[in-house]
Design an enzyme around this catalytic site. Sequence first.
Site, mmCIF file in Angstrom:
data_model
loop_
_atom_site.group_PDB
_atom_site.id
_atom_site.type_symbol
_atom_site.label_atom_id
_atom_site.label_comp_id
_atom_site.label_asym_id
_atom_site.label_seq_id
_atom_site.Cartn_x
_atom_site.Cartn_y
_atom_site.Cartn_z
ATOM 1 N N GLU A 163 0.851 -1.504 0.029
ATOM 2 C CA GLU A 163 -0.389 -0.339 0.038
ATOM 3 C C GLU A 163 0.600 1.458 -0.365
ATOM 4 O OE1 GLU A 163 0.915 1.791 2.258
ATOM 5 O OE2 GLU A 163 2.057 -0.108 3.395
ATOM 6 N N GLY A 305 6.705 -0.340 4.624
ATOM 7 C CA GLY A 305 5.151 0.065 3.287
ATOM 8 C C GLY A 305 5.307 -0.612 2.529
ATOM 9 N N GLU A 306 4.382 -0.270 1.480
ATOM 10 C CA GLU A 306 4.458 -0.396 -0.057
ATOM 11 C C GLU A 306 4.578 -2.581 -0.233
ATOM 12 O OE1 GLU A 306 8.731 0.392 -1.648
ATOM 13 O OE2 GLU A 306 8.384 2.895 -1.039
ATOM 14 N N GLY A 307 4.089 -3.391 0.793
ATOM 15 C CA GLY A 307 4.686 -4.570 0.110
ATOM 16 C C GLY A 307 5.912 -4.909 0.351
#
Length: 338
Positions: A163, A305-307
Site C-alpha cells: 500500500e 510499507g509498499e509490500g
Amino acid sequence: MPGEFETLDDVAALLQDLPAPDPATLAAAEARDLDLTKPPGALGRLEQIARWYCGWRGDPRARVTAPQVIVFAGNHGVTAQGVSAFPPEVTAQMVANFRAGGAAVNQLAEQFGARMDVHALDLDHPTADFTEAPAMDRAAFLAALRAGWDAVDPGADLLVTGEMGIGNTTAASAIAHALWGGQAGDWTGTGTGIDATGLAVKARVVADGARCHAGILDQPLEVLRCLGGRELAAIAGAILRARHLRVPVILDGFICTAAAACLEAHQPGALDHCIAGHVSAEPGHVLALARLDKAPLLDLGMRLGEGSGAALAIPIVQGALACHSGMATFAEAGVTGG
C-alpha cells in the site's frame, strides 16, 4: 468462481463460503517431507511453510513460479488533523515512482521474479475524516473492495499486497483499536516519522475515530469502511479473492495486517491462507500479529510499507518449496535411514 458483489451482504456471503486446503494433498506433502533426505524437522519452519503451501495449491510437490505483488494507493481525509510528517500529494508522487520502477518494492519484485501491479484508487477524492464521518460511503467501499478483488491475477501462485497512502498508519491504528480495544496509544506509532507532539495528536485522532463510530465496532466490515481507506479495503478484497483462488498470501506490515484482520474478525479462519512476511517497527504490528496468531518470517525493523517486507519473504517461501519438492527421498538417493 463468484466474480462480482453488489452489497456488503454479498461480501459476507463470500466470507462464509471459503475454500479450505486439500486434506489429501496435505497428507501427501507430510508423507513426502518425512521421507526426504534429512532428519525430521531439520528445516524448521520451512517444512511447515511447504506443507501449508502445497495444501492450498492442491499439489504435494508444488513450487512458486508466478508470484504477484500489488500496491494499492489511496488518500485519507484524516491527514487534515496533522497525523503525518508528509503532505497528501506524496501519495500520487510515489505512485509515479512505483510505475517508473524506482521504489524499494520494485527492486524486490524484480529480484524475486514477481509480477508487480500498481492501482491508484481515486486519489483526487480522499476519504472523509473518520473522526467526523465514515471514511467511505458504501458505494466507495464496495468499489475499493472490487478493485482489490479484480487486481489479483488468476494465474498467480503467491500474492503480496502492499500500500501507499499518506495517513494510512493512522487508519490502521484506528482499525486495530476498534477491533481489539485497549488504549489508542497502544496501537499508534510514528508512521512516516512524526515527533512526540505529532504522536500525541495521532493517538487522540485514533481515539476520536473509535468514539465517532462506537455503534459499529462489533461489525468488522463496517470498521474497515468507517475507519479505513480505499487502499486498505482493496487489500481486503485482494486477500479474499486470493482465498477463493486458493492462492497463498504473504501479509506485509501493520497497514496490510489491519486490513486483513477485518476479514478474520468477521469470519474466523479467513486468513488461514496467509502467513506474516515480517514484523514492522510500528508498535501496533507486533500486537496485531499476536492477536492473529501469525508468527512473522522476518524481523528487520522495516517500516516502509509498499509490500516491501512481504516481498522480501517471497524467496523464503520459494526456498521452502524448492527443498520440499526438489530434494531426493531416502529411497531415491540410496541413503540408509529413511
